[in-house]
Design an enzyme around this catalytic site. Structure first.
Site, mmCIF file in Angstrom:
data_model
loop_
_atom_site.group_PDB
_atom_site.id
_atom_site.type_symbol
_atom_site.label_atom_id
_atom_site.label_comp_id
_atom_site.label_asym_id
_atom_site.label_seq_id
_atom_site.Cartn_x
_atom_site.Cartn_y
_atom_site.Cartn_z
ATOM 1 N N GLU A 65 0.727 -1.181 0.042
ATOM 2 C CA GLU A 65 0.185 -0.072 -0.028
ATOM 3 C C GLU A 65 0.800 1.038 -0.238
ATOM 4 O O GLU A 65 0.457 2.207 -0.646
ATOM 5 C CB GLU A 65 -0.902 0.159 1.058
ATOM 6 C CG GLU A 65 -2.069 -1.035 1.311
ATOM 7 C CD GLU A 65 -2.899 -0.862 0.110
ATOM 8 O OE1 GLU A 65 -2.920 0.332 -0.403
ATOM 9 O OE2 GLU A 65 -3.852 -1.802 -0.344
ATOM 10 N N SER B 125 -35.840 -15.319 55.078
ATOM 11 C CA SER B 125 -34.955 -15.813 56.063
ATOM 12 C C SER B 125 -33.292 -15.495 55.953
ATOM 13 O O SER B 125 -32.524 -15.804 56.955
ATOM 14 C CB SER B 125 -35.257 -17.402 56.668
ATOM 15 O OG SER B 125 -36.553 -17.422 57.047
#
Length: 678
Positions: free
Chosen positions: A79, A333
């Site tokens: 590139e 509980s």
């Protein structure tokens, strides 16, 4: 040719100078900081969950240190060969392209640098000469403000790979099913070829085009000397990936609360524990109607780090699970240990103190035991282990409901309670008369495991450790854990202190009023586990208690945790006493289970019963076991006895020498179980 070079470099210097003067004072737009998809990592750094951007795109930051260097070398070669030396614009390449255009009459080669391509990613423009000029100056500006590594990293973050995929990290994970840390030559060539024609070369739709593009890149790499002919030819034979891989979506609920825009979050979730927890919850809810949900959280006690967190069941309007660990529900509980703990710290009681379990009224408040059975004088330990309501409310009457509430809230728990001037209202706290989340409950039980010291739970590594608040003294917290470790286990589970290798669990369960919520909270080795089962709409499930629904699930979850196991079989004392040290010849059979005066809950009787496993040992051959004089045959699992009904039974074990050991125990039916509200 020499003349062209001189002109090119002269123009390049002039353009660079003009660009520097024009753009040096111009800050780079915030658009240059790419939004990226959030990622949540597990405690070991592996990807746990990835989130797409709002528009559905996948884009992850490209870290050059985690990308195969061979890919970087090949990319630059294809590139932008002069990427390391130019200033954003490759002047010789521009003149080469212009010369080719002049000779051929059409554009046959490009001159865009990586920096110019990055500019185009941020601000797409028409492919005109004017756009090229603008992009050139923008590239100069980028080069002034960013290093080469930063530009390359942004480029590899933003470059399009077709569809909703941007950047090498997303492309590698979706197309190749792995990170770009280690790539083969064919994978490198494919990842370079795709951005050149992102839609036309999508491998999941245009595999043939993708292969041709890849092979062209391989040929160019061979021509540039990056690859040997042999390596390039071998790479061309590799297949093209035809499907997209799914990005990880583990612990989605946990990750949803931890995700940060544009960043990675290093969580404390352990993927192995998380997957095990999710599997257990999914298996559980699959056995019940779709309205039933199950959720759980697992916390590492020493660090307060959340290792696993899941909720399975009904879905919300967005299709995700409803996180019931964050919904306020009655804890039943499960708060009783803290009632007795504060009482012990205040000097009101000791765990072997006797308390009365009988119908009682506390001002205008008259609680009842779950099954309306009362047992007279019981120890505090027994009252907690069997979840008796009256003793818990009596102790809270001395401690004070408001004090309990203040202690829990100071420890980080957020309680949801109706304000009332009636002092008796606070007594309902002992039985779950408040609202809180599973995460808050987990933080309280983690405090019990940590010598009574409460600290905030921790989700991720950016979260600072919170300050410590003492909920209970270390002595009281440790005694509570010991008491809860001796609580009756759910049906089908042998107590942890009976058999070697079983996980030891100190736990408490709870059932909210109307059977709306079923809870189990336990401490097992290094971990605290909290499980909730119920319906998200709060509808009752008659008869479904914490002991029946949540406790068995919690025991299954703990069974797969790496927790300390019992190292030795508990030795139950023989009924015979000796004033001298016993020799092996003196010792009779050892009855391990049921222990003397034990109470055993049995669901069915006769042939329908699963049976009670009787465990007995002898140093002189196998033992013969009798219940009420009837012989019990030995099987591989032990001596399996199926009682005909509830009542008191006499157990006898005889060795080959005729020595005998006896033990009495009681069998309870389902409606007699005093600890049913667990």
């Amino acid at each position: 040719m020499q003349r062209w070079r001189k002109i090119a470099y002269g123009v390049g210097i002039s353009v660079a100078a003009l660009g520097a003067i024009y753009f040096a004072q111009s800050p780079v737009s915030d658009e240059a900081l790419a939004d990226v998809s959030p990622v949540v990592l597990d405690r070991h750094g592996a990807w746990l969950t990835a989130f797409a951007l709002e528009d559905g795109r996948w884009r992850f930051p490209a870290d050059l240190d985690t990308i195969d260097p061979a890919f970087i070398e090949a990319l630059v070669q294809i590139e932008d060969r002069r990427f390391a030396t130019h200033v954003g614009v490759d002047i010789p390449a521009i003149f080469r392209a212009a010369k080719d255009w002049y000779k051929q009459g059409e554009i046959v080669s490009g001159a865009s640098t990586i920096t110019m391509q990055l500019v185009r990613q941020y601000k797409p423009r028409p492919r005109t000469l004017r756009s090229k000029v603008i992009e050139s100056f923008e590239a100069l500006r980028f080069e002034l403000h960013f290093s080469k590594d930063e530009i390359l990293s942004q480029y590899l973050t933003r470059i399009s790979y077709g569809g909703n995929i941007e950047g090498i990290e997303a492309a590698s994970r979706i197309y190749l099913g792995k990170s770009p840390r280690h790539l083969s030559p064919d994978e490198i060539a494919l990842l370079i070829a795709l951005p050149q024609a992102p839609e036309a070369r999508r491998p999941d739709r245009q595999a043939a085009h993708a292969k041709r593009g890849r092979d062209r890149i391989l040929a160019r790499l061979e021509g540039a000397g990056v690859l040997s002919a042999e390596a390039a030819n071998e790479a061309k034979t590799s297949p093209i990936p035809l499907t997209r891989s799914e990005l990880p979506q583990n612990a989605w609920l946990s990750a949803h609360y931890m995700e940060k825009t544009g960043a990675q979050t290093a969580s404390y979730i352990d993927r192995v524990i998380q997957n095990s927890l999710s599997r257990h919850l999914e298996s559980y809810v699959a056995r019940y109607p779709k309205t039933v949900n199950a959720s759980a959280v697992i916390v590492h006690n020493a660090t307060q780090e959340i290792r696993a967190h899941a909720a399975i069941g009904a879905r919300d309007h967005d299709g995700g699970w409803i996180d019931m660990t964050r919904r306020v529900r009655s804890p039943g509980s499960t708060l009783k240990p803290f009632v007795y703990g504060l009482g012990a710290d205040d000097g009101i009681l000791a765990f072997d103190s006797l308390v009365k379990d009988a119908p009682s009224r506390f001002g205008s408040y008259q609680p009842e035991n779950f099954n309306r059975r009362y047992h007279g004088d019981v120890t505090v330990s027994e009252a907690l282990q069997h979840s008796l309501n009256i003793p818990a409310v009596a102790v809270l009457d001395h401690v004070g409901g408001r004090r309990l509430q203040a202690a829990l809230m100071a420890s980080g728990a957020k309680l949801s309670q109706t304000r009332s001037e009636n002092p008796d209202t606070g007594l309902a706290l002992a039985l779950g008369g408040t609202g809180m989340t599973a995460l808050d409950l987990a933080s309280l039980y983690v405090a019990l495991a940590n010598d009574g010291e409460a600290r905030p739970l921790r989700w991720h590594k950016d979260q600072e450790a919170g300050g410590m608040v003492r909920l209970l003294t270390a002595k009281t917290a440790n005694e509570l854990v010991e008491v809860m470790a001796k609580a009756p286990v759910p049906e089908g589970h042998i107590p942890g202190d009976i058999l070697e290798g079983r996980p030891a669990i100190a736990y408490k369960t709870g059932t909210s009023y109307g059977f709306r919520d079923s809870w189990a909270a336990g401490i097992a080795g290094d971990y605290t586990v909290v499980v909730w089962v119920g319906r998200p709409d709060g509808a009752p499930r008659p008869g479904v208690t914490g002991r029946k629904a949540a406790a068995p699930l919690m025991f299954e979850i703990v069974g797969e945790l790496d927790v300390p196991k019992v190292k030795a079989i508990r030795q139950v004392e023989s009924s015979a006493r000796h004033d001298r040290v016993s020799t092996p010849d003196d010792i009779g059979p050892q009855i391990i289970f049921p222990a003397k005066d034990a109470e055993i809950a049995v669901k069915d009787f006769g042939q329908k019963s699963r049976g009670v496993t009787i465990l007995a040992e002898t140093s002189h051959g196998p033992a013969r076991v009798y219940v009420n004089g009837d012989p019990i045959a030995q099987q591989r699992e032990g001596y399996i006895w199926r009682p005909d009904g509830p009542g008191f039974y006499q157990l006898s074990a005889v060795d080959q020498r005729g020595k005998i050991t006896k033990s009495a125990f009681r069998v309870l039916s389902q409606d007699q179980i005093i600890d049913a509200p667990f």
